[in-house]
Design a protein around this motif. Structure first.
Motif, PDB file in Angstrom:
ATOM      1  N   ASP A  87      39.501   0.357  59.817  1.00  0.00           N
ATOM      2  CA  ASP A  87      40.849  -0.217  60.259  1.00  0.00           C
ATOM      3  C   ASP A  87      40.659  -1.726  60.486  1.00  0.00           C
ATOM      4  O   ASP A  87      40.189  -2.049  61.274  1.00  0.00           O
ATOM      5  N   PHE A  88      41.519  -2.236  59.350  1.00  0.00           N
ATOM      6  CA  PHE A  88      41.555  -3.960  59.611  1.00  0.00           C
ATOM      7  C   PHE A  88      43.065  -4.069  59.192  1.00  0.00           C
ATOM      8  O   PHE A  88      43.267  -4.417  58.090  1.00  0.00           O
ATOM      9  N   PRO A  89      43.765  -4.452  60.122  1.00  0.00           N
ATOM     10  CA  PRO A  89      45.280  -4.578  59.748  1.00  0.00           C
ATOM     11  C   PRO A  89      45.568  -5.593  59.196  1.00  0.00           C
ATOM     12  O   PRO A  89      44.853  -6.779  59.203  1.00  0.00           O
ATOM     13  N   THR A  90      46.558  -5.898  58.257  1.00  0.00           N
ATOM     14  CA  THR A  90      47.086  -7.140  57.695  1.00  0.00           C
ATOM     15  C   THR A  90      47.713  -7.889  58.753  1.00  0.00           C
ATOM     16  O   THR A  90      48.001  -7.210  59.880  1.00  0.00           O
ATOM     17  N   LEU A  91      47.970  -9.135  58.495  1.00  0.00           N
ATOM     18  CA  LEU A  91      48.823 -10.070  59.423  1.00  0.00           C
ATOM     19  C   LEU A  91      50.170  -9.439  59.615  1.00  0.00           C
ATOM     20  O   LEU A  91      50.758  -9.622  60.683  1.00  0.00           O
ATOM     21  N   GLY A  92      50.582  -8.972  58.617  1.00  0.00           N
ATOM     22  CA  GLY A  92      51.892  -8.503  58.849  1.00  0.00           C
ATOM     23  C   GLY A  92      52.131  -7.160  59.754  1.00  0.00           C
ATOM     24  O   GLY A  92      52.935  -6.895  60.606  1.00  0.00           O
ATOM     25  N   GLU A  93      51.016  -6.380  59.542  1.00  0.00           N
ATOM     26  CA  GLU A  93      50.817  -5.164  60.489  1.00  0.00           C
ATOM     27  C   GLU A  93      50.612  -5.408  61.807  1.00  0.00           C
ATOM     28  O   GLU A  93      51.079  -4.819  62.795  1.00  0.00           O
ATOM     29  N   VAL A  94      49.939  -6.614  62.153  1.00  0.00           N
ATOM     30  CA  VAL A  94      49.505  -7.176  63.424  1.00  0.00           C
ATOM     31  C   VAL A  94      50.926  -7.822  63.886  1.00  0.00           C
ATOM     32  O   VAL A  94      51.227  -7.522  65.201  1.00  0.00           O
ATOM     33  N   PHE A  95      51.725  -8.335  63.354  1.00  0.00           N
ATOM     34  CA  PHE A  95      52.861  -8.970  63.748  1.00  0.00           C
ATOM     35  C   PHE A  95      53.830  -7.765  63.987  1.00  0.00           C
ATOM     36  O   PHE A  95      54.562  -7.685  65.432  1.00  0.00           O
ATOM     37  N   LYS A  96      53.877  -6.665  63.427  1.00  0.00           N
ATOM     38  CA  LYS A  96      54.611  -5.410  63.919  1.00  0.00           C
ATOM     39  C   LYS A  96      54.030  -4.855  65.284  1.00  0.00           C
ATOM     40  O   LYS A  96      54.923  -4.466  66.042  1.00  0.00           O
ATOM     41  N   LYS A  97      52.704  -4.756  65.242  1.00  0.00           N
ATOM     42  CA  LYS A  97      51.837  -4.347  66.643  1.00  0.00           C
ATOM     43  C   LYS A  97      52.454  -5.195  67.799  1.00  0.00           C
ATOM     44  O   LYS A  97      52.858  -4.487  68.831  1.00  0.00           O
ATOM     45  N   VAL A  98      52.858  -6.373  67.674  1.00  0.00           N
ATOM     46  CA  VAL A  98      52.860  -7.371  68.733  1.00  0.00           C
ATOM     47  C   VAL A  98      54.505  -7.526  69.189  1.00  0.00           C
ATOM     48  O   VAL A  98      54.702  -7.500  70.156  1.00  0.00           O
ATOM     49  N   THR A  99      55.194  -7.466  68.095  1.00  0.00           N
ATOM     50  CA  THR A  99      56.568  -7.684  68.292  1.00  0.00           C
ATOM     51  C   THR A  99      57.262  -6.226  67.976  1.00  0.00           C
ATOM     52  O   THR A  99      58.388  -6.151  68.813  1.00  0.00           O
ATOM     53  N   GLY A 100      57.104  -5.273  67.393  1.00  0.00           N
ATOM     54  CA  GLY A 100      57.570  -4.079  67.268  1.00  0.00           C
ATOM     55  C   GLY A 100      58.564  -4.166  66.169  1.00  0.00           C
ATOM     56  O   GLY A 100      59.570  -3.277  65.878  1.00  0.00           O
ATOM     57  N   LYS A 101      58.602  -5.200  65.293  1.00  0.00           N
ATOM     58  CA  LYS A 101      59.550  -5.923  64.217  1.00  0.00           C
ATOM     59  C   LYS A 101      58.878  -5.838  62.986  1.00  0.00           C
ATOM     60  O   LYS A 101      57.762  -6.421  62.799  1.00  0.00           O
ATOM     61  N   GLU A 102      59.216  -5.328  62.002  1.00  0.00           N
ATOM     62  CA  GLU A 102      58.884  -5.697  60.482  1.00  0.00           C
ATOM     63  C   GLU A 102      59.291  -7.277  59.996  1.00  0.00           C
ATOM     64  O   GLU A 102      60.169  -7.577  60.743  1.00  0.00           O
ATOM     65  N   LEU A 103      58.382  -7.646  59.367  1.00  0.00           N
ATOM     66  CA  LEU A 103      58.408  -9.142  59.191  1.00  0.00           C
ATOM     67  C   LEU A 103      59.223  -9.310  57.724  1.00  0.00           C
ATOM     68  O   LEU A 103      58.584  -9.068  56.722  1.00  0.00           O
TER      69      LEU A 103
END
Length: 281
Positions: free
Chosen positions: A264-280
């Motif tokens: 498991d090595f998330p993309t930066l977009g997946e990290v953004f969603k984890k942090v904010t709960g929002k799709e980029l």
């Protein structure tokens, strides 16, 4: 050494608080990505840093100047700006457009040819701007922003809606500028672009920086301790990477039906969603 220092920056439009205490620093020669969806405050931040907007409160220092000095010619002359308001003279040729800005900024002769070659458009030098494609115009706008080799470059969505080949040309140019010491602050929705280019990124959402750091550091920070397996028959399974699963994981690695095995090595977009709960997007 920090070239850009922003501390507790706020900006309000009527009853709307666009920025709610934003803080970050950008070191000399870094590419810094301000990442977030539309309406998160990215463009507002750039417009404050370039002197277009006044902040309501906070400290903003760029290249040794505070925001009250941003209208000085010696400050502006050291900036390169590509924003949603950047434009070209459609009836003039590419050369005439860029020669105008070369002379305005006092760049040496030959600068027009140099920047056009950098973005692969030297052959279009005598073409009228109105006849260029959108991707070509975007590259010319970038040439306009960097023709005088600025100390600091502000780029607001520099590759938005461009084809991959054009975006690649712009990425290569920005990497060369970084190697030459230019400090760049860019906004983007494109997480692959941010992962490739940026030394540091900040997730800006609802006017607040939710997290920041180097792209791969953030990806490691939010990864899970899982192994994901795809099998030839289309099944996907995930296994926890623990000592208790040691024999199971060895079996998976030797299974001929396992066609793809990855941690498991998330993309930066997946990290953004984890942090904010929002799709980029």
């Amino acid at each position: 050494m920090s070239v850009i220092k922003v501390k507790e920056l706020t900006k309000t439009f009527g009853n709307e608080r666009a920025l709610k205490g934003v803080s970050f620093e950008v070191g000399k020669g870094q590419i810094f990505g301000l990442l977030g969806p539309s309406g998160s405050g990215k463009t507002t931040t750039i417009k404050i840093l370039t002197g277009e907007f006044e902040p309501n409160s906070g400290t903003v220092i760029v290249n040794g100047y505070n925001h009250e000095q941003f209208d000085k010619n010696d400050y502006v002359s050291k900036l390169g700006i590509l924003s949603d308001k950047s434009s070209l003279y459609e009836r003039l040729t590419v050369k005439d457009n860029l020669e105008l800005f070369r002379k305005l900024y006092g760049a040496p002769k030959g600068s027009v040819e140099r920047v056009l070659e950098d973005v692969g458009l030297l052959e279009e030098i005598n073409k009228t701007v109105s006849k260029l494609s959108k991707g070509m115009k975007q590259r010319i706008l970038l040439c306009k922003a960097v023709i005088h080799k600025p100390d600091i470059l502000f780029l607001d969505e520099p590759t938005s809606a461009l084809d991959p080949t054009t975006a690649e040309k712009i990425h290569e140019m920005l990497e060369v500028l970084r190697d030459e010491g230019t400090t760049t602050l860019l906004t983007t929705h494109n997480m692959e672009e941010a992962t490739r280019l940026c030394d540091q990124v900040a997730f800006l959402y609802q006017g607040i920086i939710q997290d920041h750091g180097a792209p791969n550091e953030l990806r490691h920070k939010y990864k899970r301790n899982l192994v994901h397996v795809t099998y030839a028959d289309g099944r996907n399974k995930s296994f926890e990477k623990t000592s208790e699963n040691d024999n199971l994981l060895k079996t998976v690695l030797l299974d001929e039906q396992a066609i793809d095995v990855r941690t498991d090595f998330p993309t930066l977009g997946e990290v953004f969603k984890k942090v904010t709960g929002k799709e980029l997007y």
